[in-house]
Design a protein around this motif. Structure first.
Motif, PDB file in Angstrom:
ATOM      1  N   THR A 111       0.873  -1.208   0.015  1.00 33.75           N
ATOM      2  CA  THR A 111      -0.019  -0.003   0.021  1.00 33.75           C
ATOM      3  C   THR A 111       0.755   1.347   0.234  1.00 33.75           C
ATOM      4  OG1 THR A 111      -0.181  -0.009   2.443  1.00 33.75           O
ATOM      5  CG2 THR A 111      -1.842  -1.066   1.201  1.00 33.75           C
ATOM      6  N   THR A 112       0.213   2.418  -0.458  1.00 35.44           N
ATOM      7  CA  THR A 112       0.998   3.591  -0.672  1.00 35.44           C
ATOM      8  C   THR A 112       1.579   4.089   0.759  1.00 35.44           C
ATOM      9  OG1 THR A 112      -0.846   4.916  -0.409  1.00 35.44           O
ATOM     10  CG2 THR A 112      -0.593   4.324  -2.640  1.00 35.44           C
ATOM     11  N   ASP A 134      -2.285  10.017   1.409  1.00 39.52           N
ATOM     12  CA  ASP A 134      -3.067   8.943   1.529  1.00 39.52           C
ATOM     13  C   ASP A 134      -3.457   8.832   2.997  1.00 39.52           C
ATOM     14  OD1 ASP A 134      -4.305   8.219  -0.952  1.00 39.52           O
ATOM     15  OD2 ASP A 134      -2.717   6.710  -0.965  1.00 39.52           O
ATOM     16  N   LYS A 139      -6.669   6.984   4.225  1.00 41.84           N
ATOM     17  CA  LYS A 139      -7.028   6.042   3.105  1.00 41.84           C
ATOM     18  C   LYS A 139      -5.923   4.725   3.138  1.00 41.84           C
ATOM     19  CE  LYS A 139     -10.464   7.333   0.695  1.00 41.84           C
ATOM     20  NZ  LYS A 139     -11.796   6.444   0.268  1.00 41.84           N
ATOM     21  N   ARG A 141      -4.446   2.426   0.234  1.00 38.37           N
ATOM     22  CA  ARG A 141      -4.546   2.156  -1.183  1.00 38.37           C
ATOM     23  C   ARG A 141      -3.454   1.230  -1.554  1.00 38.37           C
ATOM     24  NH1 ARG A 141      -7.044   5.965  -4.259  1.00 38.37           N
ATOM     25  NH2 ARG A 141      -6.972   7.667  -2.260  1.00 38.37           N
ATOM     26  N   SER A 161      -6.992  -1.399   8.576  1.00 41.57           N
ATOM     27  CA  SER A 161      -7.787  -0.702   8.589  1.00 41.57           C
ATOM     28  C   SER A 161      -8.535  -0.506  10.028  1.00 41.57           C
ATOM     29  CB  SER A 161      -8.988  -1.257   7.690  1.00 41.57           C
ATOM     30  OG  SER A 161     -10.415  -0.182   8.072  1.00 41.57           O
ATOM     31  N   ILE A 168     -10.700   1.550   3.535  1.00 41.86           N
ATOM     32  CA  ILE A 168      -9.908   1.078   2.259  1.00 41.86           C
ATOM     33  C   ILE A 168     -10.618   1.743   0.975  1.00 41.86           C
ATOM     34  CG2 ILE A 168      -9.469  -1.006   0.810  1.00 41.86           C
ATOM     35  CD1 ILE A 168      -8.774  -1.467   3.754  1.00 41.86           C
ATOM     36  N   ALA A 169      -9.566   2.225   0.311  1.00 45.55           N
ATOM     37  CA  ALA A 169      -9.950   2.737  -1.185  1.00 45.55           C
ATOM     38  C   ALA A 169     -10.554   1.720  -1.976  1.00 45.55           C
ATOM     39  CB  ALA A 169      -8.533   3.213  -2.161  1.00 45.55           C
ATOM     40  N   GLU A 170     -11.777   2.355  -2.837  1.00 48.66           N
ATOM     41  CA  GLU A 170     -12.669   1.468  -3.471  1.00 48.66           C
ATOM     42  C   GLU A 170     -11.874   0.585  -4.587  1.00 48.66           C
ATOM     43  OE1 GLU A 170     -15.697   0.537  -3.096  1.00 48.66           O
ATOM     44  OE2 GLU A 170     -15.706   1.764  -1.233  1.00 48.66           O
ATOM     45  N   GLU A 171     -10.934   1.167  -5.091  1.00 45.73           N
ATOM     46  CA  GLU A 171     -10.222   0.059  -6.136  1.00 45.73           C
ATOM     47  C   GLU A 171      -9.314  -0.711  -5.303  1.00 45.73           C
ATOM     48  OE1 GLU A 171      -7.440   3.890  -5.533  1.00 45.73           O
ATOM     49  OE2 GLU A 171      -9.609   3.306  -5.625  1.00 45.73           O
ATOM     50  N   THR A 172      -8.981  -0.779  -4.283  1.00 45.64           N
ATOM     51  CA  THR A 172      -8.194  -1.460  -3.410  1.00 45.64           C
ATOM     52  C   THR A 172      -9.290  -2.663  -3.194  1.00 45.64           C
ATOM     53  OG1 THR A 172      -6.624   0.018  -2.672  1.00 45.64           O
ATOM     54  CG2 THR A 172      -6.739  -1.918  -1.505  1.00 45.64           C
TER      55      THR A 172
END
Length: 419
Positions: A111-112, A134, A139, A141, A161, A168-172
């Motif tokens: 993650t970032t 982030d 977030k 991500r 989390s 959590i970012a949606e794309e993740t």
């Protein structure tokens, strides 16, 4: 050797030194960072060994060395690239030659917020994937589709989390869902390790909600997944199904105790509701016995820590009857049984789960330690002459019941207490 000296020696030989990983993340989260992990780039392993002959190599698949920096043995890893060629976290081909850049190493990470580095000695931030941004937005991500190459990253994101309270970012979520099939093949101890850390977090229910949203709860914790949709009498459970109830009890328990075994017991206290016949719902008669069977199945699948298993079995057996006991003998037996559990569950731990489940406690549980102390004042050496073997134990318990009865009768305590 100081950190600055270490960096200077490497710079003199054309190499770069970075602090990486959780220390950098926590520094920007403004929480106290823990152990530092270092990374070097632009240097061959042979040259590193010549410069630091006392460094101890501990890495197997790629070079990691223990180096004494400011009196502490610190891990120093070589920057590396990874290419997925097999299954699971071992299925990587790794390269770590001097041409690997810091940006390439950070790109392979999950993650970032874990893909930042501080270059030494100036502590210049290297943040090509916007981890600091982030963190500011709270977030989690994924850096890239490489996230899916180690399926346990999905559990790690869910666990972080719960630890940090981040979303959590949606794309993740899509990357997490893509880990489904490989998660089925993961060593159970890796999944249990993430579960342990999730249970230690401030909000353990976030872990399971995240896994459910990512559509991987069923392949990681199927016994919990089976609670979803199991209806309950709304007059007693306005929160919803057995899954919602379980997560509510887990969160409330976590507010009252940090004991991981107690939190696990809260998580599994209603496990048997997951196998209630549909025709019986919304009632769950006999779910205690079914819960013991489900917990045994879970343990057979992954081998749970012994203290979790002991705590879980005890709470499953007792959580329904504990608030309802009225006969002094049964109350005495339960108090003594709780006392025997104290190496795993204290009275405070057991009460935390019962209070979270029932919203109130009988007075005998609220003052259980005091009552047990008085009961344990009865000694076998005071038994009537001539008693032997089990008869002595029977006499002790009968006297303990009498002591308890006297204390309860003479008490001005309310019948139940709320907290």
């Amino acid at each position: 050797m100081t950190e600055a000296e270490f960096a200077e020696i490497l710079q003199q030989h054309g190499a770069r030194l970075f602090i990486v990983g959780g220390w950098v993340r926590d520094f920007f989260r403004k929480v106290r960072p823990h152990d530092k992990d270092y990374m070097v780039s632009g240097i061959a392993e042979e040259t590193f060994q010549e410069l630091f002959p006392k460094a101890q190599k501990v890495g197997r698949g790629f070079p990691v060395y223990l180096v004494q920096i400011e009196g502490t043995a610190c891990e120093v890893a070589f920057a590396r690239r990874e290419k997925k060629e097999g299954q699971g976290y071992r299925g990587f081909r790794v390269s770590y030659d001097p041409s690997v850049t810091v940006e390439e190493d950070l790109y392979r990470r999950d993650t970032t917020m874990n893909s930042m580095a501080l270059e030494l000695p100036a502590k210049k931030l290297i943040d090509p994937y916007h981890g600091r941004e982030d963190i500011a937005e709270q977030k989690i991500r994924a850096v890239s589709a490489h996230f899916t190459e180690d399926p346990v990253r999905a559990l790690r994101a869910a666990r972080q989390s719960a630890e940090f309270g981040f979303t959590i970012a949606e794309e993740t979520y899509h990357y997490m869902a893509a880990c489904r099939e490989e998660l089925r093949q993961e060593p159970p101890e890796r999944i249990t390790s993430e579960l342990r850390r999730a249970l230690q977090s401030p909000h353990p229910s976030f872990f399971f909600r995240t896994l459910e949203k990512a559509d991987i709860l069923d392949v990681t914790f199927p016994e919990l997944f089976h609670l979803i949709g199991k209806t309950q009498p709304p007059e007693y459970h306005p929160e919803g199904d057995a899954f919602e109830h379980t997560l509510l009890v887990l969160e409330e328990t976590a507010k009252r105790t940090k004991n991981t075994a107690a939190r696990f017991a809260a998580l599994v206290h209603d496990l048997g509701k997951g196998t209630t016949p549909k025709t019986m719902e919304p009632h769950h008669y006999g779910h205690e016995a079914r819960g013991l069977a489900e917990l045994a199945k879970w343990d057979k699948r992954v081998t749970l820590p012994k203290e979790w298993l002991r705590a879980g079995n005890f709470v499953i057996e007792q959580h329904m009857r504990a608030p309802l006991l009225r006969k002094t003998g049964k109350i005495a037996a339960l108090l003594l049984a709780i006392d025997k559990q104290r190496s795993v569950l204290s009275f405070a731990d057991f009460n935390a789960v019962i209070l979270a489940d029932h919203h109130s406690l009988p007075a005998y549980l609220m003052h259980g330690e005091e009552l047990v102390k008085k009961m344990k004042g009865i000694r076998g050496q005071n038994a009537p002459a001539g008693l032997r073997g089990p008869a002595v134990g029977d006499w002790i318990f009968s006297r303990q019941v009498q002591v308890l009865q006297q204390m309860l009768r003479g008490s001005a305590l309310p019948e139940t207490s709320k907290k």
